[in-house]
Design a protein around this motif. Structure first.
Motif, PDB file in Angstrom:
ATOM      1  N   SER A 122       0.839  -1.202   0.000  1.00  0.00           N
ATOM      2  CA  SER A 122       0.000   0.000   0.000  1.00  0.00           C
ATOM      3  C   SER A 122       0.873   1.252   0.000  1.00  0.00           C
ATOM      4  CB  SER A 122      -0.912   0.006   1.220  1.00  0.00           C
ATOM      5  OG  SER A 122      -0.146  -0.018   2.412  1.00  0.00           O
ATOM      6  N   ALA A 123       0.419   2.233  -0.742  1.00  0.00           N
ATOM      7  CA  ALA A 123       1.118   3.517  -0.783  1.00  0.00           C
ATOM      8  C   ALA A 123       0.376   4.517   0.088  1.00  0.00           C
ATOM      9  CB  ALA A 123       1.191   4.015  -2.223  1.00  0.00           C
ATOM     10  N   PHE A 124       1.026   5.654   0.344  1.00  0.00           N
ATOM     11  CA  PHE A 124       0.350   6.712   1.069  1.00  0.00           C
ATOM     12  C   PHE A 124      -0.875   7.154   0.286  1.00  0.00           C
ATOM     13  CE2 PHE A 124       4.699   7.327   2.746  1.00  0.00           C
ATOM     14  CZ  PHE A 124       4.401   7.250   4.098  1.00  0.00           C
ATOM     15  N   GLY A 125      -1.941   7.433   0.999  1.00  0.00           N
ATOM     16  CA  GLY A 125      -3.155   7.860   0.343  1.00  0.00           C
ATOM     17  C   GLY A 125      -3.624   9.196   0.874  1.00  0.00           C
ATOM     18  N   GLY A 126      -4.695   9.711   0.289  1.00  0.00           N
ATOM     19  CA  GLY A 126      -5.308  10.922   0.766  1.00  0.00           C
ATOM     20  C   GLY A 126      -4.436  12.148   0.614  1.00  0.00           C
ATOM     21  N   ALA A 127      -4.678  13.113   1.511  1.00  0.00           N
ATOM     22  CA  ALA A 127      -3.979  14.394   1.437  1.00  0.00           C
ATOM     23  C   ALA A 127      -2.483  14.248   1.670  1.00  0.00           C
ATOM     24  CB  ALA A 127      -4.585  15.360   2.459  1.00  0.00           C
ATOM     25  N   VAL A 128      -2.089  13.313   2.543  1.00  0.00           N
ATOM     26  CA  VAL A 128      -0.672  13.132   2.838  1.00  0.00           C
ATOM     27  C   VAL A 128       0.080  12.678   1.593  1.00  0.00           C
ATOM     28  CG1 VAL A 128       1.014  11.811   4.168  1.00  0.00           C
ATOM     29  CG2 VAL A 128      -1.037  12.690   5.279  1.00  0.00           C
ATOM     30  N   GLY A 129      -0.466  11.672   0.907  1.00  0.00           N
ATOM     31  CA  GLY A 129       0.193  11.179  -0.297  1.00  0.00           C
ATOM     32  C   GLY A 129       0.251  12.225  -1.393  1.00  0.00           C
ATOM     33  N   ALA A 130      -0.880  12.939  -1.609  1.00  0.00           N
ATOM     34  CA  ALA A 130      -0.895  13.977  -2.635  1.00  0.00           C
ATOM     35  C   ALA A 130       0.083  15.098  -2.301  1.00  0.00           C
ATOM     36  CB  ALA A 130      -2.309  14.532  -2.789  1.00  0.00           C
ATOM     37  N   GLY A 131       0.139  15.480  -1.022  1.00  0.00           N
ATOM     38  CA  GLY A 131       1.059  16.538  -0.612  1.00  0.00           C
ATOM     39  C   GLY A 131       2.505  16.131  -0.758  1.00  0.00           C
ATOM     40  N   LEU A 132       2.801  14.865  -0.452  1.00  0.00           N
ATOM     41  CA  LEU A 132       4.171  14.371  -0.588  1.00  0.00           C
ATOM     42  C   LEU A 132       4.628  14.417  -2.034  1.00  0.00           C
ATOM     43  CD1 LEU A 132       6.665  13.006   0.668  1.00  0.00           C
ATOM     44  CD2 LEU A 132       5.530  10.806   0.305  1.00  0.00           C
ATOM     45  N   ILE A 133       3.784  13.921  -2.932  1.00  0.00           N
ATOM     46  CA  ILE A 133       4.138  13.921  -4.349  1.00  0.00           C
ATOM     47  C   ILE A 133       4.307  15.350  -4.859  1.00  0.00           C
ATOM     48  CG2 ILE A 133       3.302  13.356  -6.662  1.00  0.00           C
ATOM     49  CD1 ILE A 133       1.984  10.875  -5.433  1.00  0.00           C
ATOM     50  N   HIS A 134       3.409  16.248  -4.416  1.00  0.00           N
ATOM     51  CA  HIS A 134       3.516  17.637  -4.872  1.00  0.00           C
ATOM     52  C   HIS A 134       4.782  18.295  -4.330  1.00  0.00           C
ATOM     53  CE1 HIS A 134       1.979  21.219  -6.712  1.00  0.00           C
ATOM     54  NE2 HIS A 134       2.166  21.903  -5.591  1.00  0.00           N
TER      55      HIS A 134
ATOM     56  N   SER B 108       7.182  20.221   3.449  1.00  0.00           N
ATOM     57  CA  SER B 108       6.388  21.423   3.199  1.00  0.00           C
ATOM     58  C   SER B 108       5.166  21.109   2.345  1.00  0.00           C
ATOM     59  CB  SER B 108       7.253  22.486   2.513  1.00  0.00           C
ATOM     60  OG  SER B 108       8.333  22.862   3.319  1.00  0.00           O
ATOM     61  N   GLY B 109       5.348  20.242   1.352  1.00  0.00           N
ATOM     62  CA  GLY B 109       4.218  19.850   0.519  1.00  0.00           C
ATOM     63  C   GLY B 109       3.138  19.155   1.318  1.00  0.00           C
ATOM     64  N   VAL B 110       3.527  18.285   2.230  1.00  0.00           N
ATOM     65  CA  VAL B 110       2.555  17.611   3.096  1.00  0.00           C
ATOM     66  C   VAL B 110       1.855  18.621   4.007  1.00  0.00           C
ATOM     67  CG1 VAL B 110       2.274  15.914   4.947  1.00  0.00           C
ATOM     68  CG2 VAL B 110       3.793  15.413   3.024  1.00  0.00           C
ATOM     69  N   GLY B 111       2.656  19.541   4.572  1.00  0.00           N
ATOM     70  CA  GLY B 111       2.087  20.544   5.449  1.00  0.00           C
ATOM     71  C   GLY B 111       1.071  21.426   4.746  1.00  0.00           C
ATOM     72  N   LEU B 112       1.389  21.861   3.523  1.00  0.00           N
ATOM     73  CA  LEU B 112       0.450  22.695   2.766  1.00  0.00           C
ATOM     74  C   LEU B 112      -0.821  21.914   2.425  1.00  0.00           C
ATOM     75  CD1 LEU B 112       2.877  24.549   0.328  1.00  0.00           C
ATOM     76  CD2 LEU B 112       1.717  25.502   2.329  1.00  0.00           C
ATOM     77  N   ALA B 113      -0.683  20.612   2.150  1.00  0.00           N
ATOM     78  CA  ALA B 113      -1.862  19.809   1.811  1.00  0.00           C
ATOM     79  C   ALA B 113      -2.784  19.628   3.004  1.00  0.00           C
ATOM     80  CB  ALA B 113      -1.413  18.442   1.287  1.00  0.00           C
TER      81      ALA B 113
ATOM     82  N   PRO C  27       0.764  30.828  -5.311  1.00  0.00           N
ATOM     83  CA  PRO C  27       1.874  31.560  -4.683  1.00  0.00           C
ATOM     84  C   PRO C  27       2.592  30.769  -3.587  1.00  0.00           C
ATOM     85  CG  PRO C  27      -0.003  33.025  -4.990  1.00  0.00           C
ATOM     86  CD  PRO C  27      -0.479  31.633  -5.332  1.00  0.00           C
ATOM     87  N   ARG C  28       1.887  29.924  -2.850  1.00  0.00           N
ATOM     88  CA  ARG C  28       2.552  29.139  -1.801  1.00  0.00           C
ATOM     89  C   ARG C  28       3.550  28.161  -2.410  1.00  0.00           C
ATOM     90  NH1 ARG C  28      -2.366  26.672   1.545  1.00  0.00           N
ATOM     91  NH2 ARG C  28      -2.915  26.136  -0.599  1.00  0.00           N
TER      92      ARG C  28
END
Length: 413
Positions: free
Chosen positions: A120-132, A406-411, A376-377
């Motif tokens: 299983s991979a990270f899912g939800g906001a955490v996974g999306a924020g990490l990739i971003h 930072s990507g995870v935090g912003l997500a 801008p962020r």
């Protein structure tokens, strides 16, 4: 091509680079760090290589590195992996080249094989924020590479003009054909605009390969490209058909990375080796791991239905897709030093190196910037990463960790 640099003392312009090697162990450790932290695709990888191996470890000077990049951009196959393979060969001989390829490729391949087995991979906001966040790292790394290489390789008006013109070429002729056209145009313009510059004696890149070995590699490349389809048709073995399909995908693609995906999709989905949903899921996972996107082949080999699959299928596909590019670069390198010493070739390489700067600058905007900086962020995070790399000289892996967090935090905000 300006070969006078801080890497050699005055009067030592003929010194061979790569002759005092640290051995395969040093190469493996250096590329393992890169294989674990080099997110962002092939253009970003070239930036990571430059920071770690040109600026920090000084395995090669800036001009020699740019020459290698230009050569590998011109050849079919995964350009960043070919550059890494050549640098490993330069530093540690044939075992060093193998160590560089294994250390840079296997971490991402192992992660994708685990994903194929159902990890299983990270899912939800955490996974999306990490990739971003990892995409924002690529913005900072590529921007640093463009700035540094522009200062070294486009120091005068003619070469700056070549770089700008090549930006336009890549913008209006997207993809691998545009990149190849830009390098060819840069070389031709170099013959015209850079011939008046004083010829130099470039540092000798001591690739430990005899010419007959280079010719043998080129012959083997052609033999496999022509013979594998026949062997697949006559043997009826799925393993041979698998090797043939992935070898052809690696041999016929220019630019590497995302360019190979349509070829792979056409090779594995219509025959029913893997379903379209699984193919897309694996492609999505490949975006979230470091290292070369060609490691996607390991996922396909592990996940497909007909045997050999699993670990055996992953190994077959991984070796097959990288083999043609590595054969080509190994075949070209024994002749590279002689070519670089001719005054006309030096003028062409000055232009080609300026073209590489233009290609990198274009890639900084699309796909690196357009795929990562959405508000801008995002711009602020990417700018902080760039300043950390260029002003504070922070190690790239530290910037990777901070920017991903930072990507995870912003997500989560």
């Amino acid at each position: 091509m300006n070969s006078s640099s801080s890497f050699r003392p005055n009067g030592a312009e003929d010194t061979a680079i790569g002759t005092v090697a640290g051995g395969p162990g040093e190469v493996f450790r250096a590329f393992l760090k890169l294989g674990l932290t080099s997110f962002g695709g092939p253009i970003a990888h070239l930036g990571y290589f430059r920071d770690e191996l040109v600026l920090r470890r000084r395995w090669i000077d800036e001009a020699g590195y740019a020459d290698l990049v230009a050569l590998c951009q011109f050849l079919p196959g995964p350009a960043s992996s070919q550059v890494g393979f050549a640098l490993g060969l330069l530093r540690g001989g044939p075992l060093g080249a193998l160590a560089a390829w294994c250390a840079f490729t296997l971490p991402s391949a192992a992660l994708l094989i685990l994903f194929a087995f159902g990890a299983s991979a990270f899912g939800g906001a955490v996974g999306a924020g990490l990739i971003h966040g990892l995409k924002l790292v690529a913005v900072a790394v590529v921007a640093q590479a463009v700035w540094g290489m522009a200062c070294s390789l486009t120091p005068d008006k003619p070469r700056a003009a070549i770089a700008l013109l090549c930006v336009l070429v890549v913008v209006f002729a997207a993809g691998a054909p545009g990149q190849i056209a830009a390098i060819l145009l840069g070389g031709l313009l170099g013959l015209w605009l850079c011939r008046d510059q004083q010829a130099v004696s470039p540092s000798h890149l001591a690739f430990p390969i005899a010419r007959w070995v280079g010719l043998l590699n080129l012959a083997l490349f052609v033999l496999l490209l022509a013979g594998l389809p026949l062997a697949s048709a006559t043997s009826g073995l799925h393993g041979v058909a698998l090797f043939d399909a992935f070898y052809r995908a690696g041999a016929l693609v220019f630019g590497g990375g995302h360019v190979v995906l349509p070829l792979l999709e056409a090779a594995v989905v219509p025959p029913g080796w893997i379903g379209p949903d699984a193919f897309l899921a694996g492609y999505g996972a490949a975006q979230a791991v470091p290292g070369p996107l060609f490691s996607f082949a390991a996922f396909l080999g592990a996940a497909m239905t007909p045997p050999p699959n699993g670990l055996a299928g992953a190994a077959i596909c991984l070796v097959a897709i990288f083999a043609p590019g590595l054969l080509l670069v190994t075949g070209a390198l024994p002749f590279w030093n002689d070519l670089r010493r001719h005054p006309l070739a030096q003028a062409m390489m000055r232009g080609a190196n300026a073209a590489v700067v233009g290609i990198l600058a274009s890639a900084l905007y699309d796909p690196v910037w357009t795929g990562a900086v959405l508000n801008p962020r995002d711009f602020a995070v990417a700018l902080i990463g760039f300043v950390l790399l260029t002003v504070w000289k922070t190690r790239p892996w530290v910037v990777v960790v901070l920017t991903a967090a930072s990507g995870v935090g912003l997500a989560l905000l």
